[in-house]
Design a protein around this motif. Structure first.
Motif, mmCIF file in Angstrom:
data_model
loop_
_atom_site.group_PDB
_atom_site.id
_atom_site.type_symbol
_atom_site.label_atom_id
_atom_site.label_comp_id
_atom_site.label_asym_id
_atom_site.label_seq_id
_atom_site.Cartn_x
_atom_site.Cartn_y
_atom_site.Cartn_z
ATOM 1 N N GLY A 52 -46.853 33.704 -12.869
ATOM 2 C CA GLY A 52 -47.006 33.827 -14.316
ATOM 3 C C GLY A 52 -45.780 34.452 -14.963
ATOM 4 O O GLY A 52 -45.295 33.969 -15.999
ATOM 5 N N LEU A 53 -45.246 35.515 -14.360
ATOM 6 C CA LEU A 53 -44.043 36.154 -14.898
ATOM 7 C C LEU A 53 -42.841 35.220 -14.799
ATOM 8 O O LEU A 53 -42.002 35.168 -15.708
ATOM 9 N N GLN A 54 -42.755 34.473 -13.692
ATOM 10 C CA GLN A 54 -41.665 33.512 -13.548
ATOM 11 C C GLN A 54 -41.739 32.443 -14.636
ATOM 12 O O GLN A 54 -40.716 32.033 -15.190
ATOM 13 N N ARG A 55 -42.938 32.012 -14.951
ATOM 14 C CA ARG A 55 -43.105 30.965 -15.970
ATOM 15 C C ARG A 55 -42.710 31.486 -17.359
ATOM 16 O O ARG A 55 -42.080 30.774 -18.138
ATOM 17 N N LEU A 56 -43.078 32.735 -17.657
ATOM 18 C CA LEU A 56 -42.698 33.304 -18.950
ATOM 19 C C LEU A 56 -41.186 33.502 -19.031
ATOM 20 O O LEU A 56 -40.594 33.326 -20.093
ATOM 21 N N LYS A 57 -40.569 33.853 -17.911
ATOM 22 C CA LYS A 57 -39.121 34.074 -17.917
ATOM 23 C C LYS A 57 -38.354 32.790 -18.210
ATOM 24 O O LYS A 57 -37.247 32.823 -18.745
ATOM 25 N N LEU A 58 -38.968 31.651 -17.895
ATOM 26 C CA LEU A 58 -38.316 30.376 -18.180
ATOM 27 C C LEU A 58 -38.065 30.213 -19.671
ATOM 28 O O LEU A 58 -37.085 29.605 -20.093
ATOM 29 N N GLY A 103 -19.176 19.802 -31.415
ATOM 30 C CA GLY A 103 -19.763 20.237 -32.680
ATOM 31 C C GLY A 103 -21.259 20.069 -32.761
ATOM 32 O O GLY A 103 -21.894 20.617 -33.664
ATOM 33 N N GLU A 104 -21.862 19.318 -31.837
ATOM 34 C CA GLU A 104 -23.294 19.048 -31.913
ATOM 35 C C GLU A 104 -24.113 20.126 -31.203
ATOM 36 O O GLU A 104 -23.638 20.803 -30.292
ATOM 37 N N ILE A 105 -25.375 20.244 -31.641
ATOM 38 C CA ILE A 105 -26.355 21.134 -31.012
ATOM 39 C C ILE A 105 -27.458 20.268 -30.428
ATOM 40 O O ILE A 105 -27.955 19.358 -31.090
ATOM 41 N N GLY A 106 -27.839 20.543 -29.197
ATOM 42 C CA GLY A 106 -28.883 19.760 -28.557
ATOM 43 C C GLY A 106 -29.351 20.424 -27.285
ATOM 44 O O GLY A 106 -29.276 21.649 -27.145
ATOM 45 N N TYR A 107 -29.830 19.615 -26.351
ATOM 46 C CA TYR A 107 -30.323 20.177 -25.092
ATOM 47 C C TYR A 107 -29.749 19.390 -23.920
ATOM 48 O O TYR A 107 -29.375 18.223 -24.037
ATOM 49 N N ILE A 108 -29.674 20.071 -22.791
ATOM 50 C CA ILE A 108 -29.250 19.453 -21.533
ATOM 51 C C ILE A 108 -30.264 19.845 -20.466
ATOM 52 O O ILE A 108 -30.427 21.036 -20.180
ATOM 53 N N ALA A 109 -30.979 18.849 -19.923
ATOM 54 C CA ALA A 109 -31.917 19.094 -18.829
ATOM 55 C C ALA A 109 -31.106 19.207 -17.546
ATOM 56 O O ALA A 109 -30.488 18.236 -17.098
ATOM 57 N N THR A 110 -31.089 20.397 -16.968
ATOM 58 C CA THR A 110 -30.199 20.668 -15.835
ATOM 59 C C THR A 110 -30.777 20.227 -14.500
ATOM 60 O O THR A 110 -30.026 20.037 -13.542
ATOM 61 N N GLY A 111 -32.096 20.114 -14.414
ATOM 62 C CA GLY A 111 -32.718 19.812 -13.131
ATOM 63 C C GLY A 111 -32.842 21.030 -12.237
ATOM 64 O O GLY A 111 -33.449 20.965 -11.161
ATOM 65 N N VAL A 112 -32.286 22.183 -12.670
ATOM 66 C CA VAL A 112 -32.373 23.422 -11.887
ATOM 67 C C VAL A 112 -33.802 23.950 -11.944
ATOM 68 O O VAL A 112 -34.372 24.100 -13.029
ATOM 69 N N LYS A 113 -34.386 24.228 -10.788
ATOM 70 C CA LYS A 113 -35.773 24.686 -10.736
ATOM 71 C C LYS A 113 -35.906 26.203 -10.730
ATOM 72 O O LYS A 113 -36.984 26.729 -10.987
ATOM 73 N N ASN A 114 -34.825 26.906 -10.424
ATOM 74 C CA ASN A 114 -34.859 28.370 -10.381
ATOM 75 C C ASN A 114 -34.397 28.936 -11.720
ATOM 76 O O ASN A 114 -33.220 28.837 -12.072
ATOM 77 N N PRO A 115 -35.301 29.567 -12.473
ATOM 78 C CA PRO A 115 -34.919 30.064 -13.808
ATOM 79 C C PRO A 115 -33.884 31.175 -13.770
ATOM 80 O O PRO A 115 -33.206 31.430 -14.754
ATOM 81 N N GLU A 116 -33.742 31.843 -12.608
ATOM 82 C CA GLU A 116 -32.763 32.921 -12.501
ATOM 83 C C GLU A 116 -31.340 32.402 -12.650
ATOM 84 O O GLU A 116 -30.415 33.163 -12.952
ATOM 85 N N LYS A 117 -31.147 31.098 -12.437
ATOM 86 C CA LYS A 117 -29.803 30.526 -12.464
ATOM 87 C C LYS A 117 -29.293 30.260 -13.879
ATOM 88 O O LYS A 117 -28.099 30.111 -14.104
ATOM 89 N N ILE A 118 -30.215 30.158 -14.850
ATOM 90 C CA ILE A 118 -29.818 29.865 -16.228
ATOM 91 C C ILE A 118 -29.838 31.159 -17.028
ATOM 92 O O ILE A 118 -30.862 31.836 -17.103
ATOM 93 N N ASP A 161 -39.311 22.756 -18.098
ATOM 94 C CA ASP A 161 -40.101 21.530 -18.097
ATOM 95 C C ASP A 161 -40.414 21.192 -16.645
ATOM 96 O O ASP A 161 -39.533 21.225 -15.784
ATOM 97 N N ASP A 162 -41.683 20.878 -16.366
ATOM 98 C CA ASP A 162 -42.107 20.639 -14.986
ATOM 99 C C ASP A 162 -41.318 19.509 -14.325
ATOM 100 O O ASP A 162 -41.110 19.515 -13.115
#
Length: 758
Positions: A480-486, A400-415, A348-349
C-alpha cells in the motif's frame, strides 16, 4: 503551432481549481456533459477538503485569427458564453443572499427580480411545443426562457440527480432550443449544470492540428497551495515560462501568495496578476488590486478581475496568457542531447511508472532509449503523449512541449521528481557509469553537464510509524505504501519494529497535512487500517563518536553531549488588529527572532520556530486567534541547540512507545500532566483499571487513573450467606487481572490528533 506553458499559483482555497474549470470550458477541452467542479482534482479527498493535493497538467487548444485575440475553433465554442456567464452571476447572487433550504417558488421569484434588475429579457413558464417526427406531442413549460436562447430550470433538491439532467435533455431534444441551464439551490453548494442538445456537438471533434488559422497549445499545470507541497510547486515552476498569481478578493494577499510569488520570480517567470471572486462584490477591491500590482511591479490596469464561479473576466485573462507569456525558452539549451525535466510521476499497471515531463531540448519518440540521470537507470520508452487531461498517446514530444513518457520502469524508487531524462537524436549508444561519462555519437559528454538544474531530494520533516492492526497484514501495508509512493514521490518509508506493536514502517512526510492526507488515503483507497505512533521530528545528537540523527525518543542513548532540533523560518501575514493576539502565543510555540514589517494593509511577522511546534496545532490556533484572517508559510532552516526532555507514557503499567515525545525542559512537567489528563478523557474504559503515567528523568511525574467498567455479577443472588457473593467477586477480580495481562493497549489515530493540540 505556438506553445504557452503556465501555472496557476495562489494561497490555499483562493480558487485555482475553479479558475482552471473555466479555462477548460472556454477552450472546449472537456465536453460539457462530462464537466464537473474541480475537474483537475482527481482525488476524492481533494474535492472533500476543497484543496489541491496533487498537481495536474492539462493541454488545451485555442485558435487565433489575428494578433492575440482568442477565438476558439467552432467545435470548441462555449455556446452562448457571454449570456451563460450573466445567468451564472444572477444565480450565485440569489444563492449567496438566500442560501439553501427554501422552496423552489422563493428562488424563482428572487430570480425574476434579479433578472429584471440585470436587464435580461426573459419569459416565465413559456409554453414550448414538444415535437416528435414533425408532429406536436405536448407542451413543456420551463421556469424561465432567457433572451429566447437559454432555458433555465430551477430545483431545490438535496442533490442534483441524473434523472433531472436526463429529463431536461429529453425536453431539449424535442424543442428548437440548444441549451438549458439546470440550477439546484437545495444543496450545500449551488449546483449548475449546462445541458446541451446540438447535432454539431455530437459529431467527433475537429482535429486541432488540422484547423485553419494560427493555433495555440496552452499547457496548464494546476498546483497545490499549501506550504507542505511547496517542493511540488517549485518543480512545476521549473517546467513553465509564466504564472497566473491568483488572489482571493475577500482574503487578500496571504503568506503562501508571497512565498509562491518569490519562487516564481526567482525562476524568472512572467507573472500575470489576477483578483478572483469579484462576483461577491468585496469592499476595497481597488485597494487590493493596487497591492497586487505593487507586489508584481506593474500597473493596476494589468491586474485582471475575474470570477472563477461565474466566468467573468476569465476569457480576458486567457487572452493575456497568450499575449504576455513568452514562447518556451532555451534557458537550458544543449546541442547534442534531447532532455526533459520530470516534474511529477504516477503509476500504471501496464505502462509502469509514467513521468510527467517538460521537454527542453530535442524530441522524444516511442521506443527511444532514455536515461534517468540522478537515478542512473536506462530504459526504453513504452508510450509518449500528452494530457487532455486524460492520457492521449502521440508520436513524439518536441522541444517546449509538456506531456508524459511511460518508462516501463516497475520500481517507483527509480523515478525521482526533478530528475533529468536524457536521450540523443541518434540514440544513446553507451553509458560508462563508473566514470560518469556518456559516449554519444560524436564524442564523450559528462553526465553532470546534461542534468537540468535544480534537482534535489524532498526532505521529510515529520515522521510517523505505521503498524498494521493485524500483524499478518505487514506485506499488505508495504504494498500500500509503495502504491502511494508511485503518485507521491515525496513520501519516504523504511521498515520499523516495535516490541508491543510488531513490524511496521517509519514514514517521512513534508508536513502535517501531508501526513493526514496519506493516512486517509491508506484507509479509503486501499482499505488498510493501521496503528500510528505520535508524529515526531528529527533530532541531532552530538556524541563522542560524532553526530547522530534520531527520530523516535526511544532511540535516545543514555550518554550524549548535546541535542539539536531543526527549525524553520516562518512568515505570518495578518491584519494589524490581530498582531497582539499572535505575539501572545510566542512563548507557547517557542517563536524566536521576531520581526515585523508592513505589507500593504497587513503586518508580516518573521520568526524562527522549531519544526516540532509546526507539527502541533499551530495552524489551528493561528486561525482561531485571528478569526481565520492570518496565514503563514515556512522554509526549513538550520539545526539549533535544544533543551528538551524525553517523556515516556505508560498505560496500565505498559509502555506505549507511540506516545513518547520530547518536551521543552522549561515546561515538560506541565505539558506531561496535561497529556495525561487528556488521555484520561480520551481513552475508553476497560474491564480493568488503567493507570496512566508520565515518566521522565527516571521518575513518575504525572498520573491519572481510569476506573474499570463494573459488571454486577451477584445481581441474581438474594438473601442467604454473603460467602457466595464473595466467591463471585474474587472470581471476577482474578478474571480482570488475567485480562489485564493479555490485553494490548491500542491508541487510535484520532487520539493522536487530539494530543497534538496544545
Amino acid at each position: 503551432m505556438f506553445i504557452r506553458n503556465f501555472v496557476i499559483i495562489a494561497h490555499i482555497d483562493h480558487g485555482k481549481s475553479t479558475l482552471a474549470d473555466r479555462f477548460l470550458e472556454i477552450t472546449g477541452t472537456i465536453e460539457q456533459r462530462k464537466m464537473h467542479a474541480q475537474y483537475l482534482d482527481q482525488l476524492e479527498l481533494e474535492r472533500e477538503r476543497g484543496i489541491t493535493i496533487k498537481m495536474a497538467p492539462v493541454r488545451m487548444y485555442c485558435k487565433s485569427s489575428r494578433g492575440s485575440t482568442l477565438i476558439e475553433a467552432d467545435s470548441r465554442e462555449l455556446l452562448y458564453e457571454e449570456l451563460t456567464y450573466k445567468i451564472r452571476g444572477v444565480l450565485f447572487k440569489v444563492y449567496n443572499s438566500l442560501g439553501p433550504e427554501h422552496k423552489e417558488s422563493i428562488y424563482q421569484n428572487s430570480l425574476n427580480f434579479e433578472l429584471e434588475k440585470t436587464g435580461l429579457a426573459f419569459e416565465r413558464e413559456k409554453r414550448i411545443d414538444v415535437i416528435y417526427g414533425s408532429k406536436k406531442m405536448g407542451l413543456y413549460q420551463p421556469d424561465f426562457v432567457i433572451e429566447n436562447k437559454v432555458i433555465l430550470e430551477i430545483k431545490a433538491l438535496p442533490f442534483l440527480g441524473e434523472s433531472s439532467k436526463k429529463q431536461t435533455r429529453y425536453y431539449l431534444r424535442g424543442s428548437n432550443y440548444r441549451l438549458a441551464i439546470l440550477a439546484n439551490f437545495g444543496a450545500s453548494n449551488l449546483e449548475i449544470e449546462r445541458i446541451i442538445y446540438d447535432s454539431i456537438r455530437d459529431n467527433p471533434r475537429v482535429d486541432p492540428q488540422k484547423s485553419a488559422g494560427s493555433e495555440y497549445i496552452l499547457n496548464l499545470i494546476d498546483t497545490p497551495g499549501h506550504s507542505d507541497f511547496s517542493y511540488e510547486v517549485s518543480r512545476a515552476l521549473a517546467a513553465v515560462e509564466g504564472a497566473i498569481l491568483l488572489v482571493d478578493a475577500t482574503q487578500g494577499i496571504q503568506a503562501q501568495t508571497l512565498a509562491n510569488f518569490r519562487t516564481a520570480k526567482a525562476v524568472g517567470l512572467k507573472i500575470i496578476g489576477a483578483v478572483n471572486k469579484i462576483d461577491l462584490n468585496p469592499p476595497n477591491v481597488d485597494k487590493l488590486i493596487s497591492e497586487v500590482a505593487d507586489l508584481i511591479g506593474c500597473s493596476t490596469g494589468e491586474i485582471y478581475k475575474v470570477s472563477g464561479k461565474t466566468g467573468a473576466g476569465v476569457r480576458e485573462l486567457l487572452e493575456a496568457v497568450i499575449e504576455k507569456i513568452p514562447l518556451p525558452s532555451h534557458r537550458y539549451s544543449h546541442s547534442q542531447s534531447s532532455r526533459a525535466l520530470i516534474f511529477d510521476s504516477f503509476y500504471d499497471d501496464h505502462k509502469g511508472v509514467v513521468a510527467s515531463v517538460r521537454v527542453f531540448d530535442g524530441q522524444f519518440t516511442t521506443s527511444d532509449v532514455v536515461r534517468l540521470l540522478a537515478a542512473g537507470v536506462e530504459t526504453k520508452t513504452k508510450e509518449i503523449g500528452y494530457f487532455t487531461p486524460e492520457l492521449k498517446p502521440a508520436k513524439e514530444l518536441s522541444e517546449g512541449e509538456i506531456g508524459y513518457i511511460a518508462t516501463g520502469v516497475k520500481n517507483p524508487e527509480k523515478i525521482r521528481i526533478g530528475d533529468t531524462l536524457v536521450t540523443n537524436k541518434h540514440k544513446l549508444l553507451n553509458t560508462n557509469v563508473t566514470n560518469n561519462v556518456s559516449e554519444i555519437r560524436g564524442g564523450l559528454v559528462n553526465i553532470s553537464d546534461l542534468a537540468l538544474p535544480g534537482y534535489k531530494e524532498p526532505q521529510p520533516v515529520v515522521f510517523v510509524s505505521f503498524y498494521p492492526e493485524d500483524a499478518d497484514n505487514y506485506e499488505f501495508l508495504k504494498r500500500g505504501l509503495q502504491r502511494l509512493k508511485l503518485n507521491d514521490s515525496a513520501l519516504s518509508f523504511e521498515p520499523d519494529q516495535q516490541k508491543v506493536l510488531g513490524r511496521g514502517f517509519k514514514v517521512g512526510f513534508l508536513g502535517r497535512l501531508h501526513f493526514e492526507v496519506t493516512a486517509e488515503r491508506l484507509k479509503r483507497e486501499l482499505n488498510i487500517r493501521t496503528i500510528q505512533s505520535f508524529p515526531s521530528v528529527a533530532y541531532r545528537l552530538k556524541t563522542k563518536n560524532g553526530i547522530k540523527t534520531i527520530i523516535k525518543p526511544e532511540e535516545l542513548p543514555t550518554a550524549y553531549e548535546e541535542i539539536f532540533e531543526q527549525t524553520a523560518k516562518i512568515e505570518i501575514l495578518t491584519p494589524s488588529k490581530y498582531l497582539s493576539n499572535i505575539l501572545a502565543i510566542q512563548k507557547k510555540f517557542r517563536l524566536e527572532e521576531i520581526k515585523t514589517e508592513t505589507v500593504g494593509e497587513r503586518i508580516k511577522i518573521s520568526a524562527v520556530v522549531p519544526i516540532a511546534e509546526l507539527v502541533s496545532d499551530f495552524d489551528d490556533q493561528l486561525k482561531s486567534i485571528s478569526q481565520g484572517f492570518a496565514s503563514f508559510s515556512y522554509k526549513l532552516s538550520d539545526y539549533r541547540r535544544a533543551d528538551v526532555v524525553k517523556v515516556e507514557f505508560l498505560v496500565a503499567g505498559e509502555p506505549v512507545p507511540g506516545l513518547n515525545r520530547f518536551l521543552p525542559r522549561e515546561t515538560f512537567q506541565q505539558e506531561a500532566r496535561k497529556i495525561v489528563e487528556k488521555l484520561k478523557e480520551l481513552l475508553p474504559r476497560q474491564q480493568f483499571a488503567q493507570a496512566i503515567q508520565a515518566k521522565a528523568d527516571g521518575r513518575i511525574i504525572a498520573r491519572e487513573d481510569i476506573r474499570a467498567l463494573r459488571k454486577d455479577v451477584t445481581g441474581y443472588l438474594y438473601g442467604g450467606d454473603r460467602t457466595r457473593k464473595m466467591k463471585l467477586w474474587q472470581k471476577q477480580k482474578r478474571g480482570k487481572e488475567k485480562l489485564k495481562t493479555q490485553t494490548r493497549v491500542r491508541i487510535p489515530a484520532e487520539i493522536f490528533k487530539e494530543l497534538l493540540k496544545k
